[in-house]
Design a protein around this motif. Structure first.
Motif, mmCIF file in Angstrom:
data_model
loop_
_atom_site.group_PDB
_atom_site.id
_atom_site.type_symbol
_atom_site.label_atom_id
_atom_site.label_comp_id
_atom_site.label_asym_id
_atom_site.label_seq_id
_atom_site.Cartn_x
_atom_site.Cartn_y
_atom_site.Cartn_z
ATOM 1 N N ARG A 184 -20.184 -53.202 20.984
ATOM 2 C CA ARG A 184 -18.797 -52.818 21.262
ATOM 3 C C ARG A 184 -17.973 -54.087 21.359
ATOM 4 N N GLU A 186 -15.090 -56.576 22.486
ATOM 5 C CA GLU A 186 -14.353 -56.832 23.720
ATOM 6 C C GLU A 186 -12.883 -56.441 23.530
ATOM 7 N N ASP A 189 -12.781 -52.163 21.946
ATOM 8 C CA ASP A 189 -13.815 -51.131 22.050
ATOM 9 C C ASP A 189 -14.307 -50.633 20.700
ATOM 10 N N GLY A 233 -23.283 -53.532 28.117
ATOM 11 C CA GLY A 233 -22.562 -54.664 28.669
ATOM 12 C C GLY A 233 -23.206 -56.018 28.541
ATOM 13 N N ASP A 277 -21.284 -48.535 33.440
ATOM 14 C CA ASP A 277 -21.157 -49.501 32.357
ATOM 15 C C ASP A 277 -20.331 -50.699 32.830
ATOM 16 N N ARG A 279 -18.958 -52.840 31.126
ATOM 17 C CA ARG A 279 -17.935 -53.147 30.112
ATOM 18 C C ARG A 279 -17.988 -54.635 29.708
ATOM 19 N N ASP A 280 -16.887 -55.352 29.941
ATOM 20 C CA ASP A 280 -16.814 -56.764 29.538
ATOM 21 C C ASP A 280 -17.014 -57.727 30.704
ATOM 22 N N GLU A 281 -17.448 -57.227 31.841
ATOM 23 C CA GLU A 281 -17.518 -58.060 33.038
ATOM 24 C C GLU A 281 -18.579 -59.158 32.945
#
Length: 317
Positions: A184, A186, A189, A233, A277, A279-281
């Motif tokens: 995915r 950044e 998405d 992630g 999730d 995500r982008d962390e």
């Protein structure tokens, strides 16, 4: 000389004379009456003694040199051994510091993504299964490791577990041609699939052929159903080039992975997936652009212009 009564009497007489001379010499001290005789004997026998000393001393010196040489050799050997020990310790300390840094970095990634991980060390490269890009790690099912678990390190995605033994497991690396992972983008998405290409960048096919992508964009794992074989992630890599859109159903990207697959040591197997999730962390902070320096030009009026009453614009004052 035969042993007769006369010879024995002569020997006793000579010994008596010798003792008498010694007594007189001792009592006379520096004024001994036999001092002249002693000097005369020294003049006669001195050269002979020196000659003998010249012959004998090199032998004694050689023996002493050999003994000293052995002592120096032993001392040198001890010093060399001490230096080798110190160098080995220093090398070990350097390696330990490097491994500690890798471990801390990996733990930070696990904390940011809320991954439950089992730390491991790479102990071998390649395997009997014929995979081109695999490593063996020192944990197995006795440590809770199972097939199709995600493997990462402090930089990002390393691969997935393919075979598990009691105390060791095989990991298929993300750059292997048989490796595929959902990705995915950044921010946007955009979804796609990344495949390994050996020592070349990963090849990513985006599902949207018209997706807006540029060099420097970053990707993470999309995650799998049931979090196997991939949890979401995990950083994958950075876009290095984009194929022009040619009207196909997908768009091809080439991605430089975050992980250096030829420099693997400390890794972690995700034994517990995150509850949500991330995500982008987990992606590292983007480097801040270097500000462009501002150049200021100062114009100073010349002395002739000031004397003529002319300003810097060329007008008469």
């Amino acid at each position: 000389m035969r042993d007769t009564k006369e010879s024995r009497l002569l020997l006793v007489l000579l010994i008596a004379i010798a003792f008498a001379l010694i007594t007189v010499d001792i009592r006379g001290g520096r004024n001994s009456p036999v001092d002249g005789a002693r000097q005369a004997a020294a003049a006669v026998f001195g050269p002979i003694e020196n000659g003998m000393s010249t012959v004998v001393d090199p032998v004694g010196n050689a023996v002493s040199a050999v003994r000293d040489s052995g002592e120096r050799h032993d001392r040198l050997a001890r010093l060399e051994k001490q230096n080798a020990t110190l160098k080995a310790k220093l090398g070990s300390d350097d390696r330990n510091r490097s491994r500690l840094g890798q471990l801390e970095k990996m733990l930070n990634v696990a904390a940011e993504g809320q991954y439950g991980i089992k730390g491991a060390q790479v102990i071998a490269i390649g395997s009997a299964q014929g995979f081109s890009w695999t490593v063996t790690i020192d944990v197995g099912y006795n440590d809770g490791i199972k097939r199709d678990m995600t493997v990462l390190n402090g930089n990002g995605l390393v691969g997935r577990v393919t075979t598990v033994g009691p105390d060791a497991s095989t990991v298929l690396l993300a750059n292997d041609p048989d490796f595929t992972v959902g990705t995915r983008m950044e921010g946007s998405d955009e979804l796609g699939f990344a495949s390994g290409q050996g020592d070349r960048p990963l090849r990513v096919e985006l599902l949207d052929s018209k997706a807006e992508v540029k060099k420097g964009d970053r990707l993470v794992t999309f995650g799998s159903q049931g979090d196997k074989p991939f949890v979401p992630g995990v950083p994958v890599g950075t876009v290095s080039s984009v194929d022009p859109s040619n009207g196909g159903l997908t768009r091809t990207l080439y991605v430089t992975p975050f992980v250096s697959f030829t420099k693997l040591d400390i890794v972690g197997v995700v034994v517990e997936a995150p509850k949500k999730d991330p995500r982008d962390e987990v992606l590292p902070a983007k480097p801040k652009p270097t500000p462009t320096p501002t150049v200021t030009v100062t114009v100073t009026p010349s002395a002739d212009a000031s004397a003529n009453g002319t300003d810097t614009t060329g007008q008469q004052q």
